[in-house]
Scaffold this active site. Structure first.
Site, PDB file in Angstrom:
ATOM      1  N   ASP A  36       0.773  -1.312  -0.117  1.00  0.00           N
ATOM      2  CA  ASP A  36       0.026  -0.001  -0.065  1.00  0.00           C
ATOM      3  C   ASP A  36       0.778   1.287  -0.057  1.00  0.00           C
ATOM      4  O   ASP A  36       0.275   2.450  -0.187  1.00  0.00           O
ATOM      5  CB  ASP A  36      -0.828   0.146   1.169  1.00  0.00           C
ATOM      6  CG  ASP A  36      -2.315  -0.621   0.740  1.00  0.00           C
ATOM      7  OD1 ASP A  36      -2.408  -1.164  -0.347  1.00  0.00           O
ATOM      8  OD2 ASP A  36      -3.214  -0.560   1.715  1.00  0.00           O
ATOM      9  N   ASP A 302     -12.829  38.599 -31.445  1.00  0.00           N
ATOM     10  CA  ASP A 302     -12.163  37.527 -31.444  1.00  0.00           C
ATOM     11  C   ASP A 302     -13.027  36.389 -30.860  1.00  0.00           C
ATOM     12  O   ASP A 302     -12.991  35.059 -31.362  1.00  0.00           O
ATOM     13  CB  ASP A 302     -10.652  37.354 -31.191  1.00  0.00           C
ATOM     14  CG  ASP A 302     -10.154  35.804 -31.541  1.00  0.00           C
ATOM     15  OD1 ASP A 302     -10.069  35.547 -32.671  1.00  0.00           O
ATOM     16  OD2 ASP A 302      -9.820  35.040 -30.527  1.00  0.00           O
ATOM     17  N   GLY A 437     -10.784  30.793 -34.501  1.00  0.00           N
ATOM     18  CA  GLY A 437     -11.820  31.183 -35.578  1.00  0.00           C
ATOM     19  C   GLY A 437     -11.627  31.313 -36.832  1.00  0.00           C
ATOM     20  O   GLY A 437     -12.180  30.645 -37.719  1.00  0.00           O
ATOM     21  N   LEU A 438     -10.443  31.694 -37.283  1.00  0.00           N
ATOM     22  CA  LEU A 438     -10.081  31.685 -38.801  1.00  0.00           C
ATOM     23  C   LEU A 438      -9.983  30.439 -39.440  1.00  0.00           C
ATOM     24  O   LEU A 438     -10.507  30.279 -40.548  1.00  0.00           O
ATOM     25  CB  LEU A 438      -8.943  32.664 -39.000  1.00  0.00           C
ATOM     26  CG  LEU A 438      -8.576  32.717 -40.534  1.00  0.00           C
ATOM     27  CD1 LEU A 438      -9.401  33.453 -41.178  1.00  0.00           C
ATOM     28  CD2 LEU A 438      -7.071  33.473 -40.402  1.00  0.00           C
TER      29      LEU A 438
END
Ligand code: SF4
Length: 580
Positions: A36, A302, A437-438
């Site tokens: 353990d 943007d 985005g672009l």
């Protein structure tokens, strides 16, 4: 029994280890079998701590079970005390030790050690890590502070009056930050700075870096701030009841929540917090002077393409509630699903889900989470390390918002989630995995391009493999998902992807023709649909990040109406149906 490959939380004794490891001068004796000690690695490797956790394991073996394991506990407690000379000791057991019932806590209490001994009763078969951390913190604080508790019925002067009378700054205790907590180290730094700017001193921070003497000083603070309810809520309630200490409960993750946190601090302390809030409200013209850029960044042009992005949120309850609110109210995403593995905090998650009109998934079964993600087909997953794997298989962008975490979520740089700087970190982290985005626009227009074509991965994540067959197909076509899901689960977990191929349906129909009248044609349930090539090519005209959703909606629409072959018309009928 429950078949489990991944678990969101460890056993409760790992929660107790997190408390001991967070503190100074506290030692934990854990009655546990050999092996353990693996849990040490969570701290020395994932959190990169420079020393072993303050834990002594009894490490009993098979041959010890024939002897006196209780004596082993006493020897371990004695030797640990003599070697480490702690100021307080925690004594408990792991899952295996729970079965042999040596009662190590009671044994240690009977040894008359010269320091407080806190026996831990952590049921490993019904509770988990965060519960273990919460219980351990509560019992430690209670053991240390009970002797100082005022008589029942004693009242406490309001913070506003005390600080005015004594002519000093208010003092706050920060409760709940622990080892292995998601960004706890940096959250503490960030909130300490924010409080300082407001005119509030941090009196005690616990358990993070606290000593036993610090815990004893908690009641001298004016009020408590619960940073992580999963760990500190129980303790704060006890302090509230016993010492009548006020509690600030707003978790300051996100700009809106941080503003509410600041207002709550103002209400408790009587400080004028408006100047700081006004400063934070600074618009674009003052963007350099403003502390959090998230509000302006998310309003800047943007970010327009982020509006309405479909997001699924999963993790511990605190981070899920905060993330869902940021996603919805600060970034303009559409939250399509939320869920948590924190069963103790299921209620607020359910309430919030109802408020925003989605269903809450309360589960610690990652297969249920994977199924939900596949069903909802979100464009972004905000989750834990598990959801990162799920999202990878499904080809969906993902950001981590909650434990359990991987090594890279214990970064070297300052990376809080809380406060105004935390909101900056969140903005960057969540937007980063998305296609910019672009590029998204160009891919939609020129989907046949060899490099930036349909299914390409975001160029700014240049190290990731292109979304060829595997990745796109997962969102786009059911077969790969079925294959991947069946590799670790049963086919029944894949929902709509449990496909009876058309041949099977026609075989039944053939039997009908041969005179088998026991099954009427009308009784043959349509469980599968087929896309005609024209419809497939129409589907490809849809931007890749929403294509999975369109495919699923259309298939559901067709199945509900017994349509086997999906045509272009079926697609547009489905669009009109769901658009109503
Ligand atoms: S997934 Fe990586 S960091 Fe996490 S435990 Fe395994 S090897 Fe370590």
């Amino acid at each position: 029994m429950e078949l489990t490959l991944w678990t969101y939380e460890g056993p409760p004794h790992v929660g107790a280890m997190r408390i001991a490891t967070s503190m100074k001068g506290v030692h934990y004796v854990l009655h546990a079998p050999q092996g353990d000690t693996y849990a040490d690695l969570l701290f020395t490797m994932i959190e990169r701590r420079d020393r072993r956790p303050p834990v002594t394991y009894t490490t009993f073996q098979a041959r010890d079970l024939g002897g006196d394991t209780a004596e082993l506990v006493k020897t371990s407690v004695r030797e640990a005390y003599e070697r480490f000379k702690p100021d307080a000791m925690l004594v408990g057991e792991s899952c295996t030790a729970e079965l042999i019932q040596d009662q190590p806590g009671s044994l240690a209490q009977g040894m008359s050690l010269p320091v407080p001994v806190v026996p831990l009763e952590l049921p490993a078969y019904s509770k988990k890590e965060n519960w273990g951390a919460s219980e351990t913190f509560y019992h430690l604080v209670r053991t240390l502070l009970q002797p100082q508790a005022p008589a029942p019925g004693t009242t406490r002067e309001p913070v506003i009056d005390v600080v005015r009378r004594e002519g000093r700054r208010p003092r706050a205790n920060l409760l709940g930050a622990t080892a292995l907590g998601f960004r706890n180290r940096d959250d503490v730094r960030e909130i300490t700075r924010l409080l300082h700017d407001l005119g509030v001193d941090v009196h005690v921070c616990a358990p993070h870096n606290a000593t036993v003497a610090d815990i004893r000083r908690i009641p001298e603070g004016d009020f408590n701030i619960v940073l992580y309810p999963e760990v500190a809520d129980t303790t704060a309630r006890w302090l509230e009841k016993t010492f009548r200490m006020p509690t600030v409960r707003t978790v300051p993750i996100g700009v809106l929540a941080t503003r509410e946190f600041v207002e709550e601090i103002g209400a408790v302390t009587g400080l004028d917090v408006q100047p700081l809030l006004e400063h934070e409200r600074a618009g674009a013209a003052q963007v350099d002077a403003s502390r959090s850029l998230l509000p302006w960044y998310s309003r800047s042009v943007d970010s327009t393409y982020l509006t309405g992005k479909r997001v699924f949120v999963f993790g511990d309850a605190t981070h899920v509630l905060a993330a869902a609110r940021i996603a919805r109210d600060e970034l303009g995403f559409q939250v399509v699903g939320i869920g948590t593995y924190s069963r103790e905090f299921a209620r607020p998650v359910r309430e919030y889900a109802a408020k925003i009109g989605v269903e809450a998934l309360i589960s610690d079964d990652y297969l249920a989470v994977e199924q939900k993600v596949a069903e909802l087909a979100p464009e972004l997953v905000l989750g834990t390390q598990m959801e990162r794997h799920i999202a990878k298989r499904l080809g969906v962008p993902c950001a981590v918002i909650s434990a359990p975490i991987h090594v890279q979520d214990v970064p070297a740089r300052h990376s809080p989630q809380m406060g105004f700087e935390g909101a900056n970190v969140i903005f960057d982290t969540w937007v980063h995995p998305l296609m910019m985005g672009l590029e998204e626009h160009l891919i939609h227009m020129f989907r046949e391009d060899f490099e930036f074509g349909d299914g390409s991965s975001p160029s700014h994540l240049h190290s990731s493999a292109p979304r060829t067959a595997g990745a796109t197909a997962v969102l786009d076509a059911p077969e790969p998902l079925l294959a991947s899901a069946t590799s670790y689960s049963t086919a029944t977990r894949t929902g709509t992807h449990e496909i009876i191929v058309p041949e099977a349906a026609s075989a039944v129909a053939y039997d009908e023709d041969e005179g088998d009248t026991t099954v009427a044609p009308a009784a043959v349930a349509i469980t599968s649909t087929r896309w005609l090539p024209s419809a497939e090519s129409e589907l490809k005209k849809i931007p890749f990040f929403v294509r999975g959703k369109v495919r699923r909606n259309t298939e559901k629409f067709a199945l509900d109406r017994g349509i086997v072959e999906i045509t272009v018309d079926t697609m547009y009928d489905a669009k009109a149906f769901y658009g109503r």
